[in-house]
Design a protein around this motif. Structure first.
Motif, PDB file in Angstrom:
ATOM      1  N   UNK A 130       0.838  -1.225   0.000  1.00 24.33           N
ATOM      2  CA  UNK A 130       0.000   0.000   0.000  1.00 24.33           C
ATOM      3  C   UNK A 130       0.863   1.262   0.000  1.00 24.33           C
ATOM      4  N   UNK A 131       1.895   1.245  -0.800  1.00 17.56           N
ATOM      5  CA  UNK A 131       2.781   2.415  -0.878  1.00 17.56           C
ATOM      6  C   UNK A 131       2.077   3.511  -1.674  1.00 17.56           C
ATOM      7  N   UNK A 132       1.945   4.683  -1.033  1.00 19.40           N
ATOM      8  CA  UNK A 132       1.203   5.788  -1.663  1.00 19.40           C
ATOM      9  C   UNK A 132       1.949   7.101  -1.478  1.00 19.40           C
ATOM     10  N   UNK A 133       1.784   7.934  -2.455  1.00 15.38           N
ATOM     11  CA  UNK A 133       2.290   9.326  -2.386  1.00 15.38           C
ATOM     12  C   UNK A 133       1.091  10.255  -2.537  1.00 15.38           C
ATOM     13  N   UNK A 134       0.906  11.163  -1.584  1.00 14.45           N
ATOM     14  CA  UNK A 134      -0.254  12.061  -1.578  1.00 14.45           C
ATOM     15  C   UNK A 134       0.263  13.498  -1.448  1.00 14.45           C
ATOM     16  N   UNK A 192       3.236  13.555   0.989  1.00 11.60           N
ATOM     17  CA  UNK A 192       3.258  12.560   2.084  1.00 11.60           C
ATOM     18  C   UNK A 192       3.356  11.159   1.483  1.00 11.60           C
ATOM     19  N   UNK A 193       4.353  10.399   1.955  1.00  9.01           N
ATOM     20  CA  UNK A 193       4.512   8.994   1.562  1.00  9.01           C
ATOM     21  C   UNK A 193       4.037   8.099   2.702  1.00  9.01           C
ATOM     22  N   UNK A 194       3.330   7.002   2.361  1.00 10.27           N
ATOM     23  CA  UNK A 194       2.878   6.030   3.382  1.00 10.27           C
ATOM     24  C   UNK A 194       2.937   4.631   2.815  1.00 10.27           C
ATOM     25  N   UNK A 195       3.069   3.680   3.715  1.00  7.89           N
ATOM     26  CA  UNK A 195       3.106   2.250   3.315  1.00  7.89           C
ATOM     27  C   UNK A 195       2.787   1.389   4.508  1.00  7.89           C
ATOM     28  N   UNK A 196       2.563   0.127   4.255  1.00  2.81           N
ATOM     29  CA  UNK A 196       2.301  -0.847   5.322  1.00  2.81           C
ATOM     30  C   UNK A 196       3.324  -1.951   5.226  1.00  2.81           C
TER      31      UNK A 196
END
Length: 245
Positions: A229-233, A241-245
């Motif tokens: 679930x790597x995302x760039x917002x 903002x970068x996020x991942x699980x």
């Protein structure tokens, strides 16, 4: 003894493997005696106790026994248990068997000889020769958390058991495998660590050899799972903002 009227008699309860001397003469009706006739013989030797076997190496055994067959024993037959072949006839109560196969059982019987013939065979004793120490131990395959160790049988038969031990730096060796064959798989190994292995063989009587040289290898450990679930917002004109699980 006296008073026999026949021409034969039997004595019983005599000691085995012992010389006996006899004389006999005849009497007439007036009880006048003739000259003695002399004879001697030995009783057959008694049965011996099973021999004691001691392993000398990978190809030789030592056998000993005690003479309990009688004082008139002159020699002993050393008999192979598997086929009844007489390996030696000797006045000694010991025999060394050589040119044998590695980690192989050998059985032996003994019997005593005297002037009148041979006694009964003893019961058999079976002893294994020593196994040869394994050779050429090496890490044949190294994975993320496992190692396959291989070694040479060094002339041992397929039934030979090998004890495989493992250690990490600062720790003692501990047994993790005891089986036939020349491969052992160590699993669930600690990561980022050097693991050392050593191998020795065990013969059919449970006698162990020396260890082969220690084989060591480094285990990296399991790689981490890919992130999910790597995302760039976009959070504005100058922020993401970068996020991942």
């Amino acid at each position: 003894a006296a008073g026999f009227t026949g021409s034969a008699t039997t004595f019983v309860g005599l000691a085995a493997g012992t010389s006996h001397f006899w004389r006999v003469r005849a009497y007439n009706g007036d009880l006048l005696a003739g000259d003695f006739a002399l004879a001697s013989t030995q009783t057959l030797p008694g049965a011996l106790a099973p021999p004691a076997g001691t392993v000398l190496g990978i190809s030789s055994l030592s056998w000993t026994w005690t003479n309990t067959a009688g004082p008139a024993v002159t020699a002993f037959d050393v008999v192979r248990a598997s086929d009844g072949v007489v390996l030696a006839t000797s006045a000694a109560t010991a025999f060394v068997e050589t040119a044998l196969s590695t980690d192989t059982p050998y059985g032996l019987l003994v019997r005593a000889r005297g002037g009148s013939g041979s006694g009964a065979l003893s019961a058999a004793t079976t002893v294994f020769t020593l196994a040869a120490p394994p050779a050429a131990s090496a890490a044949a395959a190294v994975f993320q958390d496992s190692v396959t160790l291989s070694w040479s049988a060094n002339g041992n038969p397929g039934r030979t058991v090998y004890q495989v031990e493992r250690a990490t730096p600062g720790g003692a060796f501990a047994l993790f495998s005891a089986a036939t064959g020349t491969l052992a798989l160590a699993v669930n190994l600690q990561s980022d660590t050097t693991h050392s292995f050593r191998v020795r063989a065990v013969n059919g009587d449970g006698l162990v050899t020396s260890y082969d040289a220690v084989a060591s290898t480094y285990v990296l450990g399991r790689l981490p799972l890919p992130v999910g679930a790597f995302k760039a917002v976009a959070l504005g004109s100058a922020r993401i903002r970068l996020s991942w699980t």
